[in-house]
Motif scaffolding. Structure first.
Motif, PDB file in Angstrom:
ATOM      1  N   VAL A  53     -86.330  16.842  74.138  1.00 33.28           N
ATOM      2  CA  VAL A  53     -85.194  15.924  72.919  1.00 33.28           C
ATOM      3  C   VAL A  53     -84.995  16.936  71.883  1.00 33.28           C
TER       4      VAL A  53
ATOM      5  N   THR B 109     -88.504  13.697  84.106  1.00 41.61           N
ATOM      6  CA  THR B 109     -89.416  13.516  83.070  1.00 41.61           C
ATOM      7  C   THR B 109     -90.349  14.509  82.834  1.00 41.61           C
TER       8      THR B 109
ATOM      9  N   GLY C  71     -87.519  16.455  80.877  1.00 42.32           N
ATOM     10  CA  GLY C  71     -86.948  15.429  79.650  1.00 42.32           C
ATOM     11  C   GLY C  71     -87.318  15.283  78.832  1.00 42.32           C
ATOM     12  N   ARG C  72     -88.401  15.039  78.007  1.00 38.43           N
ATOM     13  CA  ARG C  72     -89.731  14.859  77.049  1.00 38.43           C
ATOM     14  C   ARG C  72     -89.942  16.049  76.134  1.00 38.43           C
TER      15      ARG C  72
END
Lengths: 112, 150
Positions: A91, A84, A87-88
């Motif tokens: 982007v 998480t 991943g955030r």
């Protein structure tokens, strides 16, 4: 968390002091879902994240974590907590901008 | 007029961010779930093996390309049963066309000549050059005819 599986009692009509009016985000969410736009947005996001290699990166992180912790010991929770934050952050700006633009257009067209 | 518009814009931006985060978290959840499944079912085992194989085959290719290896090894290649083969097949048998005793390693060039007997070897070359000449003549005749009509 309750240990029992029994449902909590349904709130009575007396509980009117709870705000029954749906909030703006809730209204928009409903419109997004009903129009099918939410599904389309999610597909778009998925596609872009695959194209730029983001998904491969995340899967690779999961694989190396699995190697360390052991196949049978890995939980979904572990992996969610693992990817998480990364991943955030990972982007690409262009992908984020494209999605934000699409969402804003929807908001405008929905006359909100 | 402008103030409510600005309010709108900033709330739109906020809302857009909110929904983007929601979508992203949803995608992250999907990827984690997929990776978890792959991990638990051992489906990535093949991936590791594939990566290993790719590496090994790249190594093997590099070894083959290396000139210092080729001369020594090519004549004594070992097959999967551990047998070595001489570079030229040395077995002798009879040609089914002309009946002569032929060494297997020389059979192919022998056939080339053997099966062309009755005419000279290499008839193909003659045919194609004649055909080219005839084409040229034919084309000129056609041009002539066209001119006469007009």
């Amino acid at each position: 968390m309750r240990a029992s599986i029994k449902r909590p009692p349904t709130p009575d009509a007396e509980d009117e002091d709870q705000d029954r009016e749906p909030t703006l985000p809730e209204i928009i969410n409903i419109k997004l879902i009903e129009s099918g736009e939410k599904e389309r947005l999610k597909e778009l996001l998925r596609e872009r994240l695959i194209e730029c290699g983001w998904k491969d990166e995340m899967k690779s992180l999961c694989r190396s974590f699995t190697r360390k912790k052991g196949r049978s010991n890995v939980t979904v929770d572990d992996l969610v907590h693992l990817i998480t934050p990364k991943g955030r952050a990972a982007v690409p700006d262009s992908v984020k901008a494209e999605l934000l633009q699409r969402i804003r257009s929807f908001l405008q067209s929905a006359a909100l | 007029m402008s103030a409510p518009d600005e309010n709108n814009k900033s709330s739109h931006t906020q809302l857009a961010s909110h929904f983007f985060s929601e979508l992203l978290d949803s995608v992250i959840m999907d990827v984690a779930s997929e990776s978890h499944r792959i991990a638990r079912l051992g489906l990535d085992r093949n991936l590791d093996d594939e990566e290993e194989e790719l590496r090994l085959s790249a190594q093997a290719r590099a070894r083959l390309a290396d000139p210092s290896n080729s001369e020594a090894n090519s004549k004594y290649v070992v097959d999967i049963f551990g047998q070595t083969h001489p570079p030229v097949a040395s077995e002798i048998f009879d040609c089914m066309n002309c009946g002569r005793s032929i060494v297997a390693g020389r059979f192919a060039p022998h056939l080339e000549k053997c099966m062309g007997k009755g005419r000279k070897a290499r008839v193909k070359a003659t045919r194609s050059s004649t055909a080219a000449a005839q084409n040229r003549i034919g084309r000129n005749t056609i041009k002539h005819r066209r001119i006469r009509r007009h």
